[in-house]
Scaffold this motif. Structure first.
Motif, PDB file in Angstrom:
ATOM      1  N   ASP A   1       9.330   0.049  -5.275  1.00  0.00           N
ATOM      2  CA  ASP A   1       8.865  -1.000  -4.352  1.00  0.00           C
ATOM      3  C   ASP A   1       8.563  -0.433  -2.967  1.00  0.00           C
ATOM      4  O   ASP A   1       8.056  -1.143  -2.100  1.00  0.00           O
ATOM      5  CB  ASP A   1       9.913  -2.107  -4.210  1.00  0.00           C
ATOM      6  N   THR A   2       8.867   0.838  -2.761  1.00  0.00           N
ATOM      7  CA  THR A   2       8.604   1.471  -1.474  1.00  0.00           C
ATOM      8  C   THR A   2       7.117   1.454  -1.169  1.00  0.00           C
ATOM      9  O   THR A   2       6.300   1.907  -1.973  1.00  0.00           O
ATOM     10  CB  THR A   2       9.127   2.918  -1.475  1.00  0.00           C
ATOM     11  N   ALA A   3       6.764   0.918   0.002  1.00  0.00           N
ATOM     12  CA  ALA A   3       5.358   0.777   0.389  1.00  0.00           C
ATOM     13  C   ALA A   3       5.277   0.164   1.780  1.00  0.00           C
ATOM     14  O   ALA A   3       6.283  -0.316   2.308  1.00  0.00           O
ATOM     15  CB  ALA A   3       4.608  -0.113  -0.596  1.00  0.00           C
ATOM     16  N   VAL A   4       4.080   0.169   2.324  1.00  0.00           N
ATOM     17  CA  VAL A   4       3.789  -0.673   3.477  1.00  0.00           C
ATOM     18  C   VAL A   4       3.352  -2.029   2.948  1.00  0.00           C
ATOM     19  O   VAL A   4       2.446  -2.108   2.113  1.00  0.00           O
ATOM     20  CB  VAL A   4       2.686  -0.063   4.365  1.00  0.00           C
TER      21      VAL A   4
ATOM     22  N   GLY B   1      -2.659  -8.387   8.719  1.00  0.00           N
ATOM     23  CA  GLY B   1      -1.685  -7.877   9.647  1.00  0.00           C
ATOM     24  C   GLY B   1      -1.665  -6.360   9.606  1.00  0.00           C
ATOM     25  O   GLY B   1      -2.409  -5.722   8.846  1.00  0.00           O
ATOM     26  N   GLN B   2      -0.794  -5.777  10.424  1.00  0.00           N
ATOM     27  CA  GLN B   2      -0.704  -4.315  10.530  1.00  0.00           C
ATOM     28  C   GLN B   2       0.233  -3.717   9.483  1.00  0.00           C
ATOM     29  O   GLN B   2       0.153  -2.521   9.204  1.00  0.00           O
ATOM     30  CB  GLN B   2      -0.222  -3.925  11.928  1.00  0.00           C
ATOM     31  N   GLY B   3       1.114  -4.530   8.935  1.00  0.00           N
ATOM     32  CA  GLY B   3       2.008  -4.045   7.893  1.00  0.00           C
ATOM     33  C   GLY B   3       3.400  -3.718   8.392  1.00  0.00           C
ATOM     34  O   GLY B   3       3.619  -3.475   9.574  1.00  0.00           O
ATOM     35  N   THR B   4       4.337  -3.732   7.454  1.00  0.00           N
ATOM     36  CA  THR B   4       5.714  -3.349   7.740  1.00  0.00           C
ATOM     37  C   THR B   4       6.196  -2.446   6.606  1.00  0.00           C
ATOM     38  O   THR B   4       5.939  -2.714   5.432  1.00  0.00           O
ATOM     39  CB  THR B   4       6.624  -4.586   7.902  1.00  0.00           C
TER      40      THR B   4
ATOM     41  N   GLN C   1       0.844  -1.195   0.000  1.00  0.00           N
ATOM     42  CA  GLN C   1       0.000   0.000   0.000  1.00  0.00           C
ATOM     43  C   GLN C   1       0.874   1.236   0.000  1.00  0.00           C
ATOM     44  O   GLN C   1       1.759   1.382   0.856  1.00  0.00           O
ATOM     45  CB  GLN C   1      -0.885  -0.001   1.250  1.00  0.00           C
ATOM     46  N   VAL C   2       0.608   2.096  -0.965  1.00  0.00           N
ATOM     47  CA  VAL C   2       1.253   3.402  -1.028  1.00  0.00           C
ATOM     48  C   VAL C   2       0.172   4.448  -0.818  1.00  0.00           C
ATOM     49  O   VAL C   2      -0.917   4.338  -1.401  1.00  0.00           O
ATOM     50  CB  VAL C   2       1.944   3.606  -2.395  1.00  0.00           C
ATOM     51  N   PRO C   3       0.433   5.465   0.008  1.00  0.00           N
ATOM     52  CA  PRO C   3      -0.601   6.491   0.248  1.00  0.00           C
ATOM     53  C   PRO C   3      -1.117   7.074  -1.061  1.00  0.00           C
ATOM     54  O   PRO C   3      -0.332   7.429  -1.946  1.00  0.00           O
ATOM     55  CB  PRO C   3       0.136   7.539   1.081  1.00  0.00           C
TER      56      PRO C   3
ATOM     57  N   GLU D   1      -2.214  -3.083  -3.615  1.00  0.00           N
ATOM     58  CA  GLU D   1      -1.800  -3.942  -4.728  1.00  0.00           C
ATOM     59  C   GLU D   1      -1.399  -5.323  -4.212  1.00  0.00           C
ATOM     60  O   GLU D   1      -0.610  -5.429  -3.269  1.00  0.00           O
ATOM     61  CB  GLU D   1      -0.610  -3.311  -5.465  1.00  0.00           C
ATOM     62  N   GLN D   2      -1.927  -6.360  -4.850  1.00  0.00           N
ATOM     63  CA  GLN D   2      -1.499  -7.715  -4.517  1.00  0.00           C
ATOM     64  C   GLN D   2      -0.142  -7.957  -5.141  1.00  0.00           C
ATOM     65  O   GLN D   2       0.036  -7.791  -6.345  1.00  0.00           O
ATOM     66  CB  GLN D   2      -2.500  -8.748  -5.021  1.00  0.00           C
TER      67      GLN D   2
END
Length: 122
Positions: free
Chosen positions: A89-92, A113-116, A39-41, A46-47
């Motif tokens: 590729d920068t994203a959560v 999950g909460q994400g990394t 996820q990008v703001p 995106e899968q």
């Protein structure tokens, strides 16, 4: 209590590698399809990669040949090995567990999950 806990994110230079982990508990991990999303703001989630309960995998075109998803049912953990990382590729990165089954009616169990955070930058 269902839990998905991601780890392994961080800051890496372009061309570098990271391995994400998602540790699951509270459900029968081996029966679930496991998926990594990102996820990008301001953009749609995106899968990125998925692995079924039988080990079949699929990837979004932009990561094919660079990312590898795997699972260890003995450790209730799914991994995402990310090589040749690019700034885009920068994203959560979020872990998802999903199982659709029939017990008189159709049930859809879906956990997140909460994400990394993964940041690719020089």
């Amino acid at each position: 209590q269902v839990q998905l806990v991601e780890s392994g994110g961080g800051l890496v230079q372009p061309g570098g590698s990271l391995r994400l982990s998602c540790a699951a508990s509270g459900f029968t991990f081996s029966s679930y399809r496991m998926t990594w999303y990102r996820q990008v703001p301001g953009k749609e989630r995106e899968q990125v990669a998925a692995i079924t309960s039988t080990g079949s995998t699929n990837y979004v075109d932009s990561v094919k040949g660079r990312f590898t998803i795997s699972r260890d049912n003995g450790k209730n953990t799914v991994y995402l090995q990310m090589n040749s990382l690019k700034p885009e590729d920068t994203a959560v990165y979020l872990c998802n567990a999903n199982r659709v089954f029939y017990l008189g009616s159709v049930y859809n169990n879906d956990y997140w999950g909460q994400g990394t955070q993964v940041t690719v930058s020089s």
